[in-house]
Design an enzyme around this catalytic site. Structure first.
Site, PDB file in Angstrom:
ATOM      1  CG  ASN A   7      56.213  49.110  25.579  1.00 40.61           C
ATOM      2  OD1 ASN A   7      56.111  48.280  24.687  1.00 40.61           O
ATOM      3  ND2 ASN A   7      55.194  49.850  25.979  1.00 40.61           N
ATOM      4  NE  ARG A  94      53.083  45.972  24.847  1.00 38.80           N
ATOM      5  CZ  ARG A  94      52.919  46.279  23.555  1.00 38.80           C
ATOM      6  NH1 ARG A  94      53.903  46.816  22.878  1.00 38.80           N
ATOM      7  NH2 ARG A  94      51.778  46.042  22.953  1.00 38.80           N
ATOM      8  CG  HIS A 183      46.232  47.296  22.983  1.00 39.51           C
ATOM      9  ND1 HIS A 183      45.374  47.487  21.918  1.00 39.51           N
ATOM     10  CD2 HIS A 183      47.474  47.464  22.485  1.00 39.51           C
ATOM     11  CE1 HIS A 183      46.078  47.760  20.841  1.00 39.51           C
ATOM     12  NE2 HIS A 183      47.350  47.745  21.153  1.00 39.51           N
ATOM     13  CG  HIS A 209      44.956  51.123  23.390  1.00 43.49           C
ATOM     14  ND1 HIS A 209      45.850  51.386  24.403  1.00 43.49           N
ATOM     15  CD2 HIS A 209      45.702  51.028  22.256  1.00 43.49           C
ATOM     16  CE1 HIS A 209      47.071  51.447  23.917  1.00 43.49           C
ATOM     17  NE2 HIS A 209      47.013  51.231  22.606  1.00 43.49           N
ATOM     18  NE  ARG A 242      48.215  44.474  13.999  1.00 43.68           N
ATOM     19  CZ  ARG A 242      48.546  44.893  15.216  1.00 43.68           C
ATOM     20  NH1 ARG A 242      47.627  45.410  16.026  1.00 43.68           N
ATOM     21  NH2 ARG A 242      49.788  44.794  15.641  1.00 43.68           N
ATOM     22  CG  MET A 284      43.647  59.857  13.097  1.00 42.44           C
ATOM     23  SD  MET A 284      42.385  59.196  11.969  1.00 42.44           S
ATOM     24  CE  MET A 284      41.861  57.748  12.877  1.00 42.44           C
ATOM     25  CD  GLU A 334      46.815  59.367  25.822  1.00 45.79           C
ATOM     26  OE1 GLU A 334      47.660  60.271  25.995  1.00 45.79           O
ATOM     27  OE2 GLU A 334      47.053  58.165  26.063  1.00 45.79           O
ATOM     28  CG  ASN A 335      47.482  63.173  21.134  1.00 39.85           C
ATOM     29  OD1 ASN A 335      47.679  64.064  21.949  1.00 39.85           O
ATOM     30  ND2 ASN A 335      48.159  62.028  21.144  1.00 39.85           N
ATOM     31  CD  GLU A 385      50.955  50.087  26.646  1.00 37.31           C
ATOM     32  OE1 GLU A 385      50.523  48.956  26.371  1.00 37.31           O
ATOM     33  OE2 GLU A 385      51.519  50.813  25.825  1.00 37.31           O
TER      34      GLU A 385
END
Length: 398
Positions: A7, A94, A183, A209, A242, A284, A334-335, A385
């Site tokens: 990936n 991927r 995705h 996602h 983005r 983040m 997830e976090n 993935e």
């Protein structure tokens, strides 16, 4: 059957080796900061349920050198997991953009490589690197089947009314301008996990996602029916660098009145906007820290980020005619406890009610964080993935 999954990103290679049909990897790793000072490799082996980790710091000049390092870690030393490259039956790649040509895992031929090359301009940060890794893997693992799994494939079920833009038909028929979505491998994996958990094949799911790139997908009965990313991966939600959705008039205005070139505009919207442009960092975790220190720009970035997601949830609730579950996945999804709570705030009219204690208790496995009396389940589902790619390759070869 040993299947190695690659990936690759613009400056990284994630990889996992699976002995299929086992769902647990034999080993996994990350080659990071390729071509940049401070390159490193993290490699983990999982013998008998344990985890043995190796870290190496070394300048890695390109993806070819990175894959050579991966082969050495797989086949040499005390913790080697293969005897030689010939032990690898297939390499799953991927590939970000497959256009309209590919709707599933595909054996890589010269013709397939030509199609991937044709799409370089639509995914300039990813498809060229994906192509390079295919060529290197062909040399590194000459006896293995090379298989491409496309991020766009899952979205090939989107109906024409959702994937067409309201521009003259010739731009679609001659130039292929339409919504492709991205995705897809992640959205497919987490939605299948949710469907199995719900025990409801005929379900209405919104999959969110949230990583450095962000997208949201409406999934009905296991099939994508709409998604936020479009012709390229710039559209939709606010992301790390983005902009997401922006009025095209802004682009015309900057070209006409400020003399911006197309290259400058591409850099602005792809690499200088999003969390970075509004809040001062593309990460983040940094934004949360700055907001905690009282920085107004970071607080605004968090509000914009959550608002965009809520807006799409409302739109996709309409597209689906209801919701059974929403899914949070990927790095932020997830976090980030606070972001999940911010997204779900004041959506009780849709049946979305988050349980604050459950939300804080997520530990890396699928968890329902909704209130018991809510009509919509809120799931945190860790994406994988690499396993999804391995599974698609395994099914193709069998």
């Amino acid at each position: 059957m040993n299947i190695l999954v690659i990936n690759s990103g613009s400056s990284s290679i994630k990889y996992q080796l699976f002995k299929m049909p086992s769902t647990q990897p034999v080993c996994s790793g990350l080659v990071e900061r390729i071509g940049i000072e401070g390159s490193f490799i993290k490699h983990s082996v999982f013998p008998a349920g344990e985890k043995l980790s190796i870290e190496k710091d070394a300048f890695i000049s390109g993806h070819g050198e990175g894959l050579k390092q991966v082969l050495a870690l797989l086949s040499e030393g005390l913790h080697a997991v293969i005897a030689s490259p010939g032990d690898i039956a297939a390499v799953g790649h991927r590939v970000v953009h497959g256009g309209e040509h590919f709707s599933g895992a595909t054996l890589i031929t010269d013709q397939v490589k030509k199609q991937i090359k044709k799409l370089f301009s639509l995914a300039p940060l990813h498809n060229p690197v994906n192509y390079k890794c295919i060529e290197v893997a062909e040399q590194t693992f000459p006896s293995a089947k090379q298989i491409a799994v496309f991020d766009t494939a899952f979205h090939q079920t989107i109906p024409e009314a959702a994937y067409r833009y309201a521009i003259p038909e010739q731009y679609y028929s001659e130039h292929g301008i339409r919504v492709y979505g991205f995705h897809g491998t992640s959205h497919k994996y987490v939605s299948e996990q949710a469907i199995n958990w719900l025990g409801k094949p005929h379900s209405k799911i919104i999959s969110i996602h949230l990583g450095n790139g962000c997208s949201i997908t409406a999934i009905k009965d296991g099939k994508s029916i709409d998604t936020s990313m479009g012709f390229g991966p710039l559209n939709g939600l606010m992301m790390g660098t983005r902009s997401g959705d922006i009025d095209p008039s802004v682009i015309f205005h900057l070209m006409e009145h400020s003399g911006y070139t197309l290259e400058q505009l591409s850099t602005l919207l792809n690499k200088q906007s999003g969390l970075l442009g509004v809040g001062g960092s593309s990460d983040m975790r940094d934004i949360n820290k700055l907001a905690g220190e009282g920085k107004d720009k970071a607080k605004l970035a968090l509000k914009l980020y959550a608002y965009r997601i809520k807006k799409f949830i409302g739109a996709y609730a309409a597209s689906l005619n209801g919701i059974d579950t929403i899914i949070f996945t990927a790095g932020v999804g997830e976090n980030d406890v606070e972001m999940r709570a911010a997204v779900c705030d004041e959506l009780d009219y849709l049946g979305i009610k988050i349980d604050k204690d459950k939300n804080k208790s997520y530990q890396g496995e699928l968890l329902d964080i909704g209130m018991d009396d809510a009509s919509v389940r809120i799931l945190v589902v860790p994406t994988n993935e690499e396993y999804e790619i391995a599974n698609q390759c395994f099914k193709l070869l069998n």
